[in-house]
Design a protein around this motif. Sequence first.
Motif, PDB file in Angstrom:
ATOM      1  N   VAL A 163      56.208 132.111 -67.397  1.00 23.17           N
ATOM      2  CA  VAL A 163      56.345 130.658 -67.265  1.00 23.17           C
ATOM      3  C   VAL A 163      57.652 130.368 -66.533  1.00 23.17           C
ATOM      4  O   VAL A 163      58.741 130.618 -67.045  1.00 23.17           O
ATOM      5  CB  VAL A 163      56.331 129.968 -68.639  1.00 23.17           C
ATOM      6  N   ASN A 184      57.078 133.206 -72.188  1.00 25.58           N
ATOM      7  CA  ASN A 184      57.206 131.757 -72.259  1.00 25.58           C
ATOM      8  C   ASN A 184      58.598 131.300 -72.691  1.00 25.58           C
ATOM      9  O   ASN A 184      59.047 130.218 -72.304  1.00 25.58           O
ATOM     10  CB  ASN A 184      56.153 131.217 -73.240  1.00 25.58           C
ATOM     11  N   PHE A 196      49.955 128.142 -76.108  1.00 23.90           N
ATOM     12  CA  PHE A 196      49.517 129.454 -75.636  1.00 23.90           C
ATOM     13  C   PHE A 196      48.818 130.228 -76.757  1.00 23.90           C
ATOM     14  O   PHE A 196      47.798 130.895 -76.527  1.00 23.90           O
ATOM     15  CB  PHE A 196      50.708 130.261 -75.114  1.00 23.90           C
ATOM     16  N   GLY A 250      54.619 127.185 -76.414  1.00 24.74           N
ATOM     17  CA  GLY A 250      54.262 128.442 -77.045  1.00 24.74           C
ATOM     18  C   GLY A 250      53.110 128.293 -78.020  1.00 24.74           C
ATOM     19  O   GLY A 250      52.190 129.126 -78.046  1.00 24.74           O
TER      20      GLY A 250
END
Length: 243
Positions: A131, A79, A23, A20
């Motif tokens: 994801v 995610n 991202f 995370g």
Amino acid sequence: MTERLDDRIVLVTGANGGLGEEFVRQALERGAAKVYATARSPRQWDDDRIVPLTLDLTDAGSIAAAATAAPDVDLLVNNAAIAPASDGSIASADDDVLRSVFETNVFGTIKVSGAFAPVLARNGGGAVLNVLSLAAWTPIPTVYAASKAAAWSATNGLRTELAAQGTTVTGVLVGMIDTAMGARFDVPKVSPASVVAQAYDGAVVGAFEVLADDDTRMVKGLLSRPAEDLGEATAQAMAAIAG
């Protein structure tokens, strides 16, 4: 090629974890104007472009509140997921493990996507990036694997349904990633930076799937062959992990 996210507004679930965080970081590097970094207990960040936001995937009220608080999102990154260390059986799975894993990995992903679908539509369509996991395609006897198979199916369904509003849906499939979630497995792992880079490149161009490592690409090739071939390859891999 690195696809840009100039002026995009991104929301990342599970932003406190290793993947995370990556991202969030790469979204800003690619030019995103704002990133909503969500978690059940959001942390503080040292960048004004990052907006911490509470989001609990198992709480319908929390999901609705997040969609209201982030009305400008045009790229949703699903995610967040859990993989309990106690998850080691399908046949004798603990009820609490079954419930918590599916509520987070499947129902949570579906509910967040549904809550943000109108937001994305109002902002020109945008994109959803889910994801997933190589476990979705392999006969591994865990609740996590079953949940990711369900999430893969849901991702494909969302892609079909949201296409009418101009929203693309990309699924990212990958094996072991070098994060805290995969730390207990002594096997080769791909870096979070590599996975996220490939994921964003795919999402920007509207790819249906991103296969983010060699193992996933190999298994994808086996899916057209007899199921016994995949079963044998999985058994060999599990034996190697067990030592």
